[in-house]
Design a protein around this motif. Structure first.
Motif, PDB file in Angstrom:
ATOM      1  N   MET A  73       2.098  -5.233  -6.422  1.00 31.34           N
ATOM      2  CA  MET A  73       1.608  -4.270  -5.431  1.00 31.34           C
ATOM      3  C   MET A  73       2.601  -4.163  -4.281  1.00 31.34           C
ATOM      4  SD  MET A  73      -2.033  -4.419  -3.390  1.00 31.34           S
ATOM      5  CE  MET A  73      -2.975  -4.715  -4.889  1.00 31.34           C
ATOM      6  N   SER A  74       3.056  -2.948  -4.034  1.00 26.47           N
ATOM      7  CA  SER A  74       4.023  -2.752  -2.943  1.00 26.47           C
ATOM      8  C   SER A  74       3.324  -2.014  -1.802  1.00 26.47           C
ATOM      9  CB  SER A  74       5.194  -1.935  -3.492  1.00 26.47           C
ATOM     10  OG  SER A  74       6.067  -1.611  -2.466  1.00 26.47           O
ATOM     11  N   ILE A  75       3.163  -2.695  -0.672  1.00 29.17           N
ATOM     12  CA  ILE A  75       2.376  -2.137   0.428  1.00 29.17           C
ATOM     13  C   ILE A  75       3.297  -1.593   1.523  1.00 29.17           C
ATOM     14  CG2 ILE A  75       0.696  -2.725   2.229  1.00 29.17           C
ATOM     15  CD1 ILE A  75      -0.564  -4.669   0.240  1.00 29.17           C
ATOM     16  N   HIS A  76       3.063  -0.329   1.912  1.00 28.87           N
ATOM     17  CA  HIS A  76       3.918   0.326   2.914  1.00 28.87           C
ATOM     18  C   HIS A  76       3.196   0.613   4.224  1.00 28.87           C
ATOM     19  CE1 HIS A  76       7.030   0.846  -0.103  1.00 28.87           C
ATOM     20  NE2 HIS A  76       6.102   1.303  -0.930  1.00 28.87           N
ATOM     21  N   HIS A  77       1.859   0.649   4.193  1.00 27.29           N
ATOM     22  CA  HIS A  77       1.096   0.964   5.414  1.00 27.29           C
ATOM     23  C   HIS A  77       0.207  -0.231   5.758  1.00 27.29           C
ATOM     24  CE1 HIS A  77       2.269   5.231   5.419  1.00 27.29           C
ATOM     25  NE2 HIS A  77       2.182   5.146   4.101  1.00 27.29           N
ATOM     26  N   HIS A  78       0.349  -0.709   7.005  1.00 26.59           N
ATOM     27  CA  HIS A  78      -0.280  -1.969   7.417  1.00 26.59           C
ATOM     28  C   HIS A  78      -1.250  -1.788   8.583  1.00 26.59           C
ATOM     29  CE1 HIS A  78       2.481  -4.287   4.866  1.00 26.59           C
ATOM     30  NE2 HIS A  78       3.394  -3.399   5.235  1.00 26.59           N
ATOM     31  N   LEU A  79      -1.919  -2.875   8.931  1.00 29.67           N
ATOM     32  CA  LEU A  79      -2.821  -2.888  10.081  1.00 29.67           C
ATOM     33  C   LEU A  79      -2.026  -2.823  11.374  1.00 29.67           C
ATOM     34  CD1 LEU A  79      -5.066  -5.719   8.664  1.00 29.67           C
ATOM     35  CD2 LEU A  79      -5.895  -3.417   9.218  1.00 29.67           C
ATOM     36  N   SER A  80      -2.586  -2.128  12.385  1.00 32.69           N
ATOM     37  CA  SER A  80      -1.903  -2.075  13.683  1.00 32.69           C
ATOM     38  C   SER A  80      -2.044  -3.432  14.383  1.00 32.69           C
ATOM     39  CB  SER A  80      -2.523  -0.983  14.563  1.00 32.69           C
ATOM     40  OG  SER A  80      -3.825  -1.368  14.951  1.00 32.69           O
ATOM     41  N   ASP A  81      -1.146  -3.650  15.361  1.00 37.25           N
ATOM     42  CA  ASP A  81      -1.231  -4.894  16.140  1.00 37.25           C
ATOM     43  C   ASP A  81      -2.571  -5.003  16.851  1.00 37.25           C
ATOM     44  OD1 ASP A  81       1.270  -5.673  15.375  1.00 37.25           O
ATOM     45  OD2 ASP A  81       2.281  -4.877  17.153  1.00 37.25           O
ATOM     46  N   SER A  82      -3.067  -3.862  17.367  1.00 38.78           N
ATOM     47  CA  SER A  82      -4.318  -3.939  18.132  1.00 38.78           C
ATOM     48  C   SER A  82      -5.503  -4.283  17.224  1.00 38.78           C
ATOM     49  CB  SER A  82      -4.572  -2.635  18.905  1.00 38.78           C
ATOM     50  OG  SER A  82      -4.736  -1.568  18.011  1.00 38.78           O
ATOM     51  N   THR A  83      -5.514  -3.730  15.997  1.00 35.73           N
ATOM     52  CA  THR A  83      -6.621  -4.062  15.085  1.00 35.73           C
ATOM     53  C   THR A  83      -6.544  -5.531  14.664  1.00 35.73           C
ATOM     54  OG1 THR A  83      -6.687  -1.793  14.259  1.00 35.73           O
ATOM     55  CG2 THR A  83      -7.718  -3.469  12.890  1.00 35.73           C
ATOM     56  N   LEU A  84      -5.336  -5.995  14.330  1.00 30.84           N
ATOM     57  CA  LEU A  84      -5.194  -7.409  13.938  1.00 30.84           C
ATOM     58  C   LEU A  84      -5.555  -8.345  15.095  1.00 30.84           C
ATOM     59  CD1 LEU A  84      -2.010  -8.107  11.764  1.00 30.84           C
ATOM     60  CD2 LEU A  84      -4.381  -8.657  11.248  1.00 30.84           C
ATOM     61  N   VAL A  86     -10.501  -5.116   7.158  1.00 30.80           N
ATOM     62  CA  VAL A  86      -9.332  -5.908   7.584  1.00 30.80           C
ATOM     63  C   VAL A  86      -9.150  -7.102   6.644  1.00 30.80           C
ATOM     64  CG1 VAL A  86      -8.387  -7.386   9.411  1.00 30.80           C
ATOM     65  CG2 VAL A  86      -9.481  -5.216  10.006  1.00 30.80           C
ATOM     66  N   ALA A  87     -10.255  -7.823   6.375  1.00 29.89           N
ATOM     67  CA  ALA A  87     -10.181  -8.999   5.481  1.00 29.89           C
ATOM     68  C   ALA A  87      -9.732  -8.578   4.081  1.00 29.89           C
ATOM     69  CB  ALA A  87     -11.537  -9.688   5.419  1.00 29.89           C
ATOM     70  N   SER A  88     -10.209  -7.409   3.652  1.00 25.25           N
ATOM     71  CA  SER A  88      -9.861  -6.910   2.322  1.00 25.25           C
ATOM     72  C   SER A  88      -8.359  -6.623   2.224  1.00 25.25           C
ATOM     73  CB  SER A  88     -10.689  -5.642   2.064  1.00 25.25           C
ATOM     74  OG  SER A  88     -10.325  -5.048   0.866  1.00 25.25           O
ATOM     75  N   HIS A  89      -7.802  -5.988   3.279  1.00 29.33           N
ATOM     76  CA  HIS A  89      -6.358  -5.708   3.271  1.00 29.33           C
ATOM     77  C   HIS A  89      -5.560  -7.015   3.346  1.00 29.33           C
ATOM     78  CE1 HIS A  89      -2.568  -3.644   3.955  1.00 29.33           C
ATOM     79  NE2 HIS A  89      -2.360  -4.472   4.971  1.00 29.33           N
ATOM     80  N   ILE A  90      -5.984  -7.918   4.233  1.00 23.75           N
ATOM     81  CA  ILE A  90      -5.260  -9.187   4.384  1.00 23.75           C
ATOM     82  C   ILE A  90      -5.224  -9.960   3.059  1.00 23.75           C
ATOM     83  CG2 ILE A  90      -5.474 -11.495   5.436  1.00 23.75           C
ATOM     84  CD1 ILE A  90      -6.261 -10.085   8.029  1.00 23.75           C
ATOM     85  N   SER A  91      -6.278  -9.820   2.268  1.00 26.04           N
ATOM     86  CA  SER A  91      -6.335 -10.568   1.005  1.00 26.04           C
ATOM     87  C   SER A  91      -5.282 -10.104  -0.001  1.00 26.04           C
ATOM     88  CB  SER A  91      -7.730 -10.472   0.383  1.00 26.04           C
ATOM     89  OG  SER A  91      -7.936  -9.208  -0.234  1.00 26.04           O
ATOM     90  N   VAL A  92      -4.744  -8.888   0.195  1.00 28.75           N
ATOM     91  CA  VAL A  92      -3.711  -8.403  -0.739  1.00 28.75           C
ATOM     92  C   VAL A  92      -2.348  -8.219  -0.066  1.00 28.75           C
ATOM     93  CG1 VAL A  92      -5.383  -7.256  -2.242  1.00 28.75           C
ATOM     94  CG2 VAL A  92      -4.320  -5.944  -0.398  1.00 28.75           C
ATOM     95  N   CYS A  93      -2.268  -8.448   1.264  1.00 25.90           N
ATOM     96  CA  CYS A  93      -1.027  -8.139   1.996  1.00 25.90           C
ATOM     97  C   CYS A  93      -0.441  -9.381   2.669  1.00 25.90           C
ATOM     98  CB  CYS A  93      -1.300  -7.063   3.039  1.00 25.90           C
ATOM     99  SG  CYS A  93       0.182  -6.633   3.973  1.00 25.90           S
ATOM    100  N   PRO A  94       0.603  -9.960   2.098  1.00 26.29           N
ATOM    101  CA  PRO A  94       1.224 -11.147   2.714  1.00 26.29           C
ATOM    102  C   PRO A  94       1.753 -10.872   4.129  1.00 26.29           C
ATOM    103  CG  PRO A  94       2.053 -10.793   0.480  1.00 26.29           C
ATOM    104  CD  PRO A  94       1.253  -9.576   0.839  1.00 26.29           C
ATOM    105  N   ASP A  95       2.255  -9.653   4.390  1.00 27.06           N
ATOM    106  CA  ASP A  95       2.812  -9.332   5.717  1.00 27.06           C
ATOM    107  C   ASP A  95       1.737  -9.436   6.797  1.00 27.06           C
ATOM    108  OD1 ASP A  95       5.110  -8.854   4.413  1.00 27.06           O
ATOM    109  OD2 ASP A  95       5.241  -6.707   4.857  1.00 27.06           O
ATOM    110  N   CYS A  96       0.593  -8.777   6.545  1.00 30.57           N
ATOM    111  CA  CYS A  96      -0.460  -8.786   7.563  1.00 30.57           C
ATOM    112  C   CYS A  96      -1.075 -10.176   7.709  1.00 30.57           C
ATOM    113  CB  CYS A  96      -1.527  -7.734   7.253  1.00 30.57           C
ATOM    114  SG  CYS A  96      -0.944  -6.057   7.635  1.00 30.57           S
ATOM    115  N   ARG A  97      -1.121 -10.924   6.605  1.00 33.31           N
ATOM    116  CA  ARG A  97      -1.670 -12.273   6.715  1.00 33.31           C
ATOM    117  C   ARG A  97      -0.762 -13.153   7.570  1.00 33.31           C
ATOM    118  NH1 ARG A  97      -2.478 -12.881   2.100  1.00 33.31           N
ATOM    119  NH2 ARG A  97      -0.764 -14.168   1.424  1.00 33.31           N
ATOM    120  N   LYS A  98       0.538 -12.969   7.419  1.00 28.69           N
ATOM    121  CA  LYS A  98       1.499 -13.740   8.233  1.00 28.69           C
ATOM    122  C   LYS A  98       1.343 -13.372   9.722  1.00 28.69           C
ATOM    123  CE  LYS A  98       6.440 -14.646   8.415  1.00 28.69           C
ATOM    124  NZ  LYS A  98       7.754 -14.194   7.980  1.00 28.69           N
TER     125      LYS A  98
END
Ligand SMILES: [Zn+2]
Length: 230
Positions: A1-12, A28-40
């Motif tokens: 899975m290649s993710i190009h659109h992420h959560l904003s700083d304010s939402t995180l 948010v939890a659902s996206h974080i579960s598949v996105c290493p960038d946002c989890r970091k």
């Protein structure tokens, strides 16, 4: 899975601080579960928050102070909330192999919808558009739902009263901002109006959370909204 659109700083940041409503937190939890960038980024924010809390912590406040307070209030357990801490169990440390299973549904969602999207009890609301309301987490104002959009069909232009988070679970769509594929998240605030259109190759299934009902800009969608409750 290649993710190009992420959560904003304010939402995180709001997620990390625990100030989002549950419907938004689940996406948010659902996206974080598949996105290493946002989890970091979430982990970094938690580290910064922990340091700030440490500095601000009054002398002598024990780590179990909250638990003791809840017991004093007659509540034996901390309330179950979708919080940053709960997301740590959602992921493995295997990087790109995160959340891999035979389900198309991210792990945090599996308590609320069937493991396979074809098993969802879709309700037609307009030509080419089907809808499923996830009632379990409905709050006073926020909504959480799945939209199933046939290839090439567009969602009427709309704005928002607050945050709208949309995560693509299957297929893809495009709007004024760009193209969104599986795992991508559209993190929109109330300044943005957009008109998503499903790409022509496949149906697009999205998870959508809003803080308040959407603001459609023409009468027909308003009628659909009235009857469907989105
Ligand atoms: Zn991300």
């Amino acid at each position: 899975m290649s993710i190009h659109h992420h959560l904003s700083d304010s939402t995180l940041g709001a997620f990390t601080a625990g100030t989002l409503i549950e419907t938004i937190s689940l996406v948010v939890a659902s996206h974080i579960s598949v996105c290493p960038d946002c989890r970091k980024r979430k982990d970094q924010l938690e580290t910064i928050g922990g340091i700030q809390l440490k500095i601000a912590e009054p002398e002598g406040l024990s780590s179990d102070a909250l638990q003791k307070t809840m017991i004093r209030l007659g509540k034996q357990e901390l309330p179950h909330v979708i919080s940053p801490a709960n997301t740590s169990s959602l992921s493995s440390s295997s990087g790109a192999a995160l959340n891999v299973s035979n389900s198309e549904v991210p792990k945090p969602l599996r308590a609320y919808i069937p493991n396979h999207l074809e098993d969802v009890e879709w309700k037609p609301i307009a030509p080419g558009i089907k809808f499923f309301a996830i009632e379990d987490l409905k709050t006073a104002n926020g909504t959480l739902s799945l939209l199933n959009i046939a290839p090439g069909v567009n969602i009427p232009e709309h704005g928002h009263h607050g945050i709208e988070l949309t995560q693509v679970l299957k297929g893809s769509f495009s709007d004024e901002i760009g193209r969104f594929e599986v795992g991508d998240i559209a993190d929109l605030d109330s300044d943005i109006k957009h008109q998503p259109i499903a790409d022509t190759s496949d149906s697009c299934i999205c998870l959508i959370a809003t803080e308040a009902p959407l603001k459609f800009t023409s009468m027909l969608p308003r009628l659909v909204q009235y009857f469907s409750g989105i």
